[in-house]
Design a protein around this motif. Structure first.
Motif, PDB file in Angstrom:
ATOM      1  N   GLY A 122      93.613  32.806  58.299  1.00 53.70           N
ATOM      2  CA  GLY A 122      92.256  32.874  58.846  1.00 53.70           C
ATOM      3  C   GLY A 122      92.087  33.972  59.861  1.00 53.70           C
ATOM      4  N   ALA A 123      93.154  34.751  60.083  1.00 50.89           N
ATOM      5  CA  ALA A 123      93.050  35.875  61.020  1.00 50.89           C
ATOM      6  C   ALA A 123      92.050  36.901  60.493  1.00 50.89           C
ATOM      7  CB  ALA A 123      94.428  36.523  61.197  1.00 50.89           C
ATOM      8  N   SER A 124      91.364  37.571  61.408  1.00 49.32           N
ATOM      9  CA  SER A 124      90.378  38.581  61.017  1.00 49.32           C
ATOM     10  C   SER A 124      91.041  39.672  60.190  1.00 49.32           C
ATOM     11  CB  SER A 124      89.726  39.200  62.254  1.00 49.32           C
ATOM     12  OG  SER A 124      88.770  40.159  61.870  1.00 49.32           O
ATOM     13  N   THR A 125      90.507  39.893  59.009  1.00 50.89           N
ATOM     14  CA  THR A 125      91.097  40.834  58.064  1.00 50.89           C
ATOM     15  C   THR A 125      90.009  41.751  57.512  1.00 50.89           C
ATOM     16  OG1 THR A 125      92.769  39.218  57.430  1.00 50.89           O
ATOM     17  CG2 THR A 125      92.387  41.040  55.903  1.00 50.89           C
ATOM     18  N   THR A 126      90.333  43.029  57.435  1.00 47.60           N
ATOM     19  CA  THR A 126      89.360  44.010  56.943  1.00 47.60           C
ATOM     20  C   THR A 126      89.733  44.463  55.537  1.00 47.60           C
ATOM     21  OG1 THR A 126      88.929  44.810  59.179  1.00 47.60           O
ATOM     22  CG2 THR A 126      88.252  46.225  57.349  1.00 47.60           C
ATOM     23  N   LEU A 127      88.775  44.293  54.614  1.00 50.97           N
ATOM     24  CA  LEU A 127      88.924  44.841  53.268  1.00 50.97           C
ATOM     25  C   LEU A 127      88.203  46.184  53.244  1.00 50.97           C
ATOM     26  CD1 LEU A 127      88.081  41.705  51.039  1.00 50.97           C
ATOM     27  CD2 LEU A 127      90.239  42.312  52.161  1.00 50.97           C
ATOM     28  N   SER A 128      88.910  47.252  52.919  1.00 51.45           N
ATOM     29  CA  SER A 128      88.317  48.587  52.893  1.00 51.45           C
ATOM     30  C   SER A 128      88.287  49.107  51.457  1.00 51.45           C
ATOM     31  CB  SER A 128      89.111  49.556  53.786  1.00 51.45           C
ATOM     32  OG  SER A 128      89.098  49.113  55.121  1.00 51.45           O
ATOM     33  N   PHE A 129      87.104  49.330  50.944  1.00 50.99           N
ATOM     34  CA  PHE A 129      86.932  49.800  49.572  1.00 50.99           C
ATOM     35  C   PHE A 129      86.640  51.303  49.577  1.00 50.99           C
ATOM     36  CE2 PHE A 129      86.066  45.326  49.403  1.00 50.99           C
ATOM     37  CZ  PHE A 129      86.456  44.896  48.137  1.00 50.99           C
ATOM     38  N   ASP A 130      87.451  52.047  48.844  1.00 47.25           N
ATOM     39  CA  ASP A 130      87.192  53.474  48.644  1.00 47.25           C
ATOM     40  C   ASP A 130      86.947  53.690  47.154  1.00 47.25           C
ATOM     41  OD1 ASP A 130      86.831  56.113  49.131  1.00 47.25           O
ATOM     42  OD2 ASP A 130      88.951  56.589  49.484  1.00 47.25           O
ATOM     43  N   PHE A 131      86.151  54.696  46.832  1.00 44.60           N
ATOM     44  CA  PHE A 131      85.785  54.949  45.438  1.00 44.60           C
ATOM     45  C   PHE A 131      86.162  56.373  45.058  1.00 44.60           C
ATOM     46  CE2 PHE A 131      82.984  51.892  47.398  1.00 44.60           C
ATOM     47  CZ  PHE A 131      82.989  50.836  46.492  1.00 44.60           C
ATOM     48  N   GLY A 132      86.677  56.538  43.857  1.00 43.06           N
ATOM     49  CA  GLY A 132      87.076  57.870  43.432  1.00 43.06           C
ATOM     50  C   GLY A 132      87.616  57.866  42.020  1.00 43.06           C
ATOM     51  N   ALA A 133      88.382  58.906  41.691  1.00 39.81           N
ATOM     52  CA  ALA A 133      88.896  59.098  40.332  1.00 39.81           C
ATOM     53  C   ALA A 133      90.396  58.849  40.272  1.00 39.81           C
ATOM     54  CB  ALA A 133      88.583  60.505  39.854  1.00 39.81           C
ATOM     55  N   LEU A 223      97.335  39.543  48.003  1.00 37.97           N
ATOM     56  CA  LEU A 223      96.442  39.149  46.914  1.00 37.97           C
ATOM     57  C   LEU A 223      95.482  40.269  46.519  1.00 37.97           C
ATOM     58  CD1 LEU A 223      95.304  36.835  45.064  1.00 37.97           C
ATOM     59  CD2 LEU A 223      93.698  36.332  46.939  1.00 37.97           C
ATOM     60  N   LEU A 224      94.983  41.017  47.518  1.00 36.60           N
ATOM     61  CA  LEU A 224      93.847  41.906  47.250  1.00 36.60           C
ATOM     62  C   LEU A 224      94.115  43.398  47.451  1.00 36.60           C
ATOM     63  CD1 LEU A 224      90.971  39.802  48.901  1.00 36.60           C
ATOM     64  CD2 LEU A 224      91.663  39.863  46.502  1.00 36.60           C
ATOM     65  N   SER A 225      95.173  43.800  48.112  1.00 37.01           N
ATOM     66  CA  SER A 225      95.380  45.246  48.302  1.00 37.01           C
ATOM     67  C   SER A 225      95.676  45.894  46.950  1.00 37.01           C
ATOM     68  CB  SER A 225      96.531  45.488  49.290  1.00 37.01           C
ATOM     69  OG  SER A 225      97.750  44.983  48.768  1.00 37.01           O
ATOM     70  N   HIS A 226      95.092  47.095  46.792  1.00 33.21           N
ATOM     71  CA  HIS A 226      95.214  47.732  45.476  1.00 33.21           C
ATOM     72  C   HIS A 226      95.091  49.245  45.624  1.00 33.21           C
ATOM     73  CE1 HIS A 226      94.893  47.858  41.063  1.00 33.21           C
ATOM     74  NE2 HIS A 226      94.031  48.843  41.251  1.00 33.21           N
ATOM     75  N   ASP A 227      96.183  49.943  45.377  1.00 33.31           N
ATOM     76  CA  ASP A 227      96.207  51.406  45.426  1.00 33.31           C
ATOM     77  C   ASP A 227      96.643  51.907  44.042  1.00 33.31           C
ATOM     78  OD1 ASP A 227      96.500  54.083  45.847  1.00 33.31           O
ATOM     79  OD2 ASP A 227      98.096  53.907  47.354  1.00 33.31           O
ATOM     80  N   PRO A 228      95.735  52.516  43.286  1.00 30.24           N
ATOM     81  CA  PRO A 228      96.089  52.972  41.937  1.00 30.24           C
ATOM     82  C   PRO A 228      97.282  53.932  41.924  1.00 30.24           C
ATOM     83  CG  PRO A 228      93.726  53.086  42.275  1.00 30.24           C
ATOM     84  CD  PRO A 228      94.323  52.804  43.606  1.00 30.24           C
ATOM     85  N   ALA A 229      97.515  54.610  43.065  1.00 30.23           N
ATOM     86  CA  ALA A 229      98.640  55.546  43.138  1.00 30.23           C
ATOM     87  C   ALA A 229      99.876  54.903  43.758  1.00 30.23           C
ATOM     88  CB  ALA A 229      98.234  56.775  43.947  1.00 30.23           C
ATOM     89  N   GLY A 230      99.804  53.600  44.073  1.00 32.76           N
ATOM     90  CA  GLY A 230     100.929  52.928  44.709  1.00 32.76           C
ATOM     91  C   GLY A 230     100.979  51.469  44.324  1.00 32.76           C
ATOM     92  N   SER A 231     101.087  50.590  45.355  1.00 35.50           N
ATOM     93  CA  SER A 231     101.175  49.156  45.124  1.00 35.50           C
ATOM     94  C   SER A 231      99.845  48.602  44.629  1.00 35.50           C
ATOM     95  CB  SER A 231     101.595  48.449  46.417  1.00 35.50           C
ATOM     96  OG  SER A 231     101.612  47.062  46.243  1.00 35.50           O
ATOM     97  N   GLN A 232      99.920  47.862  43.554  1.00 33.03           N
ATOM     98  CA  GLN A 232      98.705  47.320  42.935  1.00 33.03           C
ATOM     99  C   GLN A 232      98.856  45.812  42.748  1.00 33.03           C
ATOM    100  OE1 GLN A 232      97.868  49.925  39.364  1.00 33.03           O
ATOM    101  NE2 GLN A 232      99.463  51.151  40.384  1.00 33.03           N
ATOM    102  N   ASN A 233      98.045  45.048  43.521  1.00 35.05           N
ATOM    103  CA  ASN A 233      98.097  43.592  43.426  1.00 35.05           C
ATOM    104  C   ASN A 233      97.009  43.019  42.513  1.00 35.05           C
ATOM    105  OD1 ASN A 233     100.353  43.131  45.175  1.00 35.05           O
ATOM    106  ND2 ASN A 233      99.013  43.652  46.901  1.00 35.05           N
TER     107      ASN A 233
END
Length: 472
Positions: A122-133, A223-233
């Motif tokens: 329940g700790a404050s957590t920031t989801l940051s969405f970036d968009f690209g190719a 559960l939610l972090s997702h980097d197409p060039a790295g770790s993808q959950n």
């Protein structure tokens, strides 16, 4: 006037006073009838305003230059392509072959036992969405290997998750409420951990794939972090792609299936891949111009007929109009017919008659379709000038309608309202006077009744006295 209720011995006071008051009320009744006539005129003027407003709407259909620059589009396969043309389009035929539709990327998280159970601390957590190719590498079972991600530069969008919304349902609602260009939903796949959070980019095209950084709670990050060039959950279930098609043999790529800039003035809506070229035809919408002209003529004829009928005098057994001889209505008729019979400069056509709109006695305007269609087909610009230029017929008639409604009829309405107000005040004053008159009449005839009663008693006494003397 003969008054009933009178006799030598008594008076029916109520009957006599009522008859006299009926005479006294004559001027008031006359004023009431005059006020009623004015009220009728107000109602008629209101109806006339509505008729002029309808005429003005029809006029605007010819005043708008877009009426003369309207286009239709036809697709030989509307299941694959539909379109819409604006006033800047040009007539033409196009060959379109669609090889790929644009689509948005979709990512799906690992399944959870419940959509409403809390996730993490329940700790404050920031989801940051970036968009690209996403480029390079390979995609296998929803995961990229050896790929790179290049932001499109439109900025990172964030969503805060804490102890108030750290469930699948809470995350879904938080993302959707933030309106960051991502749509979140929950999918039930029917498995042992069936509830899966899905993210879909609101914009299609290869430059709108997602990269998600999670800062805060570790469980949410896993559960939610997702980097197409790295770790993808999350797993990619739909890959972002552009629309690919050819237009008259020219290859075109667009990020959306709604294409607004491939053909000037035409919006293309791609909806299905084609196996062979289809035809798109753009043509002038001449029917819309003719329809606008016919509507204008119909509304003009109705308006002119109403104006003449309302202002007519009683002749040949026909009753006078509600506004018989009204100067404001007569003025409007004169102005209207003067405009219609006038001329316009700046083009081949200078009169309505020159394009087939002529005056027919007893009817109003009528349309010669042959002449009008010839003007559309051969000289549309000058036809448009006849109506839409600064001194065009539609421009003048639109101004006339506004003046008639806002000045001429408003002024006439104000004058009549003032007259009704004056009559109402006069009636009120007379009603006060009539109350006094009625009281006076009642008092006078009541007194007279008492006098007559006294005289009748004296007469009886005298008659009895003389009768007794004679008997003696």
């Amino acid at each position: 006037m003969a008054v009933s209720g009178l006799s030598a011995s008594s008076i029916d006071v109520q009957s006599v006073v009522s008859q006299l008051m009926e005479v006294e009320r004559g001027p008031v009744n006359k004023l009431s009838r005059k006020s009623a006539t004015y009220e009728t005129q107000l109602s008629v003027l209101g109806t006339l305003k509505s008729t002029i407003a309808e005429f003005q709407t029809a006029v605007k259909g010819l005043k708008d230059t877009g009426s003369f620059q309207s286009f239709n589009t036809t697709s030989s396969d509307p299941t694959a392509l539909t379109s819409k043309a604006s006033a800047t389009a040009s007539a033409g035929t196009y060959s379109v072959n669609i090889s790929q539709l644009a689509q948005s990327q979709q990512l799906v998280a690992a399944g959870q036992l419940s959509s409403s159970a809390t996730i993490g601390s329940g700790a404050s957590t920031t989801l940051s969405f970036d968009f690209g190719a996403i480029s390079g590498g390979t995609l296998n079972a929803g995961t990229y290997t050896g790929a790179s991600f290049t932001s499109n530069g439109n900025g990172i969008q964030t969503v805060i998750i804490d102890g108030t919304n750290n469930t699948l349902e809470g995350i879904r609602d938080a993302v959707n409420s933030a309106k960051i260009g991502v749509t979140a939903s929950i999918i039930n796949d029917g498995g042992s951990t069936p509830y899966r959070l899905a993210f879909s980019s609101s914009a299609s095209g290869v430059n709108n794939s997602m990269s998600i950084a999670v800062a805060g709670d570790a469980t949410l990050s896993s559960l939610l972090s997702h980097d197409p060039a790295g770790s993808q959950n999350l797993a990619e279930t739909l890959t972002a792609q552009n629309a690919n098609f050819t237009l008259n043999g020219v290859a075109i790529t667009k990020s959306s299936n709604v294409v607004t800039d491939a053909v000037e003035g035409v919006t293309l809506n791609l909806s299905k891949v084609t196996t062979a070229p289809l035809n798109l035809t753009v043509t002038k919408d001449t029917a819309a111009i003719t329809e606008a002209a016919n509507t204008f003529i119909s509304k003009y004829n109705t308006l002119l007929s109403d104006l003449k009928s309302l202002s007519s005098y009683a002749t040949g057994g026909k009753s006078a109009g509600s506004l018989a001889g009204d100067p404001a209505v007569r003025q409007m008729i004169g102005e209207l017919t003067t405009i219609i019979s006038g001329t316009v400069s700046g083009g081949e056509f200078s009169t309505l008659t020159s394009v087939g709109i002529s005056t027919k006695p007893g009817v109003g305007l009528e349309l010669d379709s042959t002449l009008f269609n010839s003007a559309i087909d051969n000289n549309l610009d000058d036809l448009a000038n006849l109506f839409t230029s600064d001194e065009g017929f539609a421009t003048k008639l639109d101004a006339w309608a506004s003046t008639s409604i806002n000045i001429t009829l408003s002024s006439r309405t104000s004058t009549i309202n003032d007259a009704i107000k004056a009559i109402t005040n006069e009636i009120d004053l007379r009603e006060v006077r009539l109350i006094s008159v009625e009281k006076r009449y009642t008092a006078q005839f009541s007194n007279l009744n008492r006098v007559l009663a006294s005289m009748s008693a004296q007469q009886t006494f005298i008659s009895q006295a003389f009768g007794n003397n004679n008997s003696n």
